[in-house]
Design a protein around this motif. Structure first.
Motif, PDB file in Angstrom:
ATOM      1  N   MET A  70      -2.175  -6.395  -0.691  1.00  0.00           N
ATOM      2  CA  MET A  70      -3.387  -6.920  -0.173  1.00  0.00           C
ATOM      3  C   MET A  70      -4.184  -7.450  -1.025  1.00  0.00           C
ATOM      4  O   MET A  70      -3.693  -7.626  -2.509  1.00  0.00           O
ATOM      5  N   THR A  71      -5.129  -8.297  -0.953  1.00  0.00           N
ATOM      6  CA  THR A  71      -5.877  -9.448  -1.629  1.00  0.00           C
ATOM      7  C   THR A  71      -7.438  -8.821  -1.845  1.00  0.00           C
ATOM      8  O   THR A  71      -7.630  -8.601   0.159  1.00  0.00           O
ATOM      9  N   LEU A  72      -8.228  -9.041  -2.620  1.00  0.00           N
ATOM     10  CA  LEU A  72      -9.570  -8.907  -2.208  1.00  0.00           C
ATOM     11  C   LEU A  72     -10.453 -10.252  -2.937  1.00  0.00           C
ATOM     12  O   LEU A  72     -10.743 -10.343  -3.525  1.00  0.00           O
ATOM     13  N   ALA A  73     -11.713 -10.403  -2.084  1.00  0.00           N
ATOM     14  CA  ALA A  73     -12.492 -11.793  -2.884  1.00  0.00           C
ATOM     15  C   ALA A  73     -13.343 -11.158  -4.786  1.00  0.00           C
ATOM     16  O   ALA A  73     -13.476 -10.215  -4.140  1.00  0.00           O
ATOM     17  N   GLN A  79      -2.473  -2.629  -3.974  1.00  0.00           N
ATOM     18  CA  GLN A  79      -1.631  -1.746  -3.144  1.00  0.00           C
ATOM     19  C   GLN A  79      -2.361  -0.286  -3.509  1.00  0.00           C
ATOM     20  O   GLN A  79      -2.786  -0.072  -4.216  1.00  0.00           O
ATOM     21  N   ILE A  80      -1.940   0.130  -2.171  1.00  0.00           N
ATOM     22  CA  ILE A  80      -2.535   1.527  -2.557  1.00  0.00           C
ATOM     23  C   ILE A  80      -1.110   2.139  -1.364  1.00  0.00           C
ATOM     24  O   ILE A  80      -0.905   1.776   0.002  1.00  0.00           O
ATOM     25  N   SER A  81      -1.060   3.412  -1.447  1.00  0.00           N
ATOM     26  CA  SER A  81      -0.295   4.554  -0.687  1.00  0.00           C
ATOM     27  C   SER A  81      -0.224   5.575  -1.070  1.00  0.00           C
ATOM     28  O   SER A  81      -1.279   6.013  -1.917  1.00  0.00           O
ATOM     29  N   ALA A 136      -7.712  10.417  -5.151  1.00  0.00           N
ATOM     30  CA  ALA A 136      -7.057   9.053  -5.652  1.00  0.00           C
ATOM     31  C   ALA A 136      -6.764   8.645  -7.245  1.00  0.00           C
ATOM     32  O   ALA A 136      -6.850   9.673  -8.130  1.00  0.00           O
ATOM     33  N   LEU A 137      -5.487   8.594  -7.432  1.00  0.00           N
ATOM     34  CA  LEU A 137      -5.193   7.974  -8.954  1.00  0.00           C
ATOM     35  C   LEU A 137      -5.086   6.679  -8.785  1.00  0.00           C
ATOM     36  O   LEU A 137      -4.641   5.850  -8.182  1.00  0.00           O
ATOM     37  N   HIS A 177      -0.809  12.145  -3.821  1.00  0.00           N
ATOM     38  CA  HIS A 177      -2.233  11.515  -3.866  1.00  0.00           C
ATOM     39  C   HIS A 177      -2.058  10.469  -3.123  1.00  0.00           C
ATOM     40  O   HIS A 177      -1.622   9.703  -3.142  1.00  0.00           O
ATOM     41  N   THR A 178      -3.596  10.032  -3.166  1.00  0.00           N
ATOM     42  CA  THR A 178      -3.260   8.336  -2.722  1.00  0.00           C
ATOM     43  C   THR A 178      -3.665   7.765  -3.929  1.00  0.00           C
ATOM     44  O   THR A 178      -4.083   7.511  -4.673  1.00  0.00           O
ATOM     45  N   CYS A 179      -2.390   6.318  -3.561  1.00  0.00           N
ATOM     46  CA  CYS A 179      -2.242   6.196  -5.598  1.00  0.00           C
ATOM     47  C   CYS A 179      -2.315   4.201  -5.032  1.00  0.00           C
ATOM     48  O   CYS A 179      -2.058   4.353  -4.023  1.00  0.00           O
TER      49      CYS A 179
END
Length: 261
Positions: A1-4, A13-15, A20-21, A45-47
């Motif tokens: 994933m990308t963000l400006a 990346q998120i999984s 959150a970690l 956890h959300t990594c």
């Protein structure tokens, strides 16, 4: 994933699910270093893994990437994901960025892991060595990267982890010359954040390698005592997450079970 962000794209990346970690890689590494670590924590956890400025698939934004600038880039991702609180896990340079995040966004950080990292700034000798490294990189970046990666492991582990070392070298070689130089310049001028670490009153820990060729083990022990920060020691060098994989996973799992005050 990308963000400006400031005319470039930040890769992340998120999984998983849960609290959150945030995993932040080290110098001439990228978020792929966490690929074998994330599955152990994604069930609880959300990594989130992020390519720091000039590394992986995230571009450079200038000649120097200060730890503060990297922290603001991280914050853009976390805000985009609407994260109000999180734990930071930073390897080496990623630890410097984590401490910058802690200083800049103190109300959001609820836990901190310094993995082969320190709150201390570069001493004068270290600054000189970084300047020399920049000159070497301008002449032969591939030779520098190859040498730098091998030197992160304890000498006795060079043969044992020969295959992994070659994989890491290959991945590190993708880092642009400017990305390498910008990070070296940023680490060279980073602030002393011992007070930031000392005053942090939530769970915090240092993971240190007894044969770390980058950070003196004695220095890590002294830092732990003076700054009232728990330390766990491992046999091995600067790459604890590889050289002591199972012990690292167990220790990190145990740390994450600590209640937030």
């Amino acid at each position: 994933m990308t963000l400006a962000y400031k005319g470039i794209k930040i890769n992340y990346q998120i999984s998983g699910k849960g609290s959150a970690l945030i995993f932040l890689h080290g110098f001439i590494e990228n978020s792929k270093m966490w690929d074998d670590i994330i599955p152990h924590f994604a069930n609880t956890h959300t990594c989130i893994t992020i390519d720091l400025l000039g590394h992986g698939k995230t571009d450079c934004i200038g000649y120097i990437h200060t730890m503060e600038e990297m922290a603001y880039a991280v914050k853009v991702v976390l805000d985009h994901l609407s994260l109000k609180t999180y734990r930071l896990i930073g390897h080496s340079m990623g630890g410097y960025v984590s401490l910058a995040c802690l200083e800049l966004f103190p109300q959001e950080v609820i836990g901190l892991v310094l993995l082969n990292s320190t709150s201390l700034p570069d001493n004068e000798e270290r600054k000189v060595n970084r300047t020399r490294a920049i000159e070497i990189i301008k002449k032969n970046s591939n030779a520098y990267v190859s040498m730098a990666i091998a030197n992160l492991f304890a000498k006795e582990n060079h043969i044992k982890f020969a295959e992994q070392i070659e994989i890491i070298k290959k991945e590190a070689s993708k880092t642009s010359i400017q990305g390498i130089i910008s990070a070296l310049e940023g680490m060279k001028v980073r602030k002393d954040r011992t007070e930031v670490l000392s005053s942090f009153d939530k769970p915090k820990i240092i993971f240190a390698g007894k044969q770390d060729p980058v950070l003196t083990y004695g220095q890590s022990i002294d830092e732990s005592k003076k700054l009232d920060t728990e330390i766990i020691s491992f046999n091995g060098g600067h790459m604890t997450y590889l050289e002591n994989r199972e012990e690292f996973l167990n220790s990190l799992s145990h740390f994450l079970m600590k209640p937030i005050v």
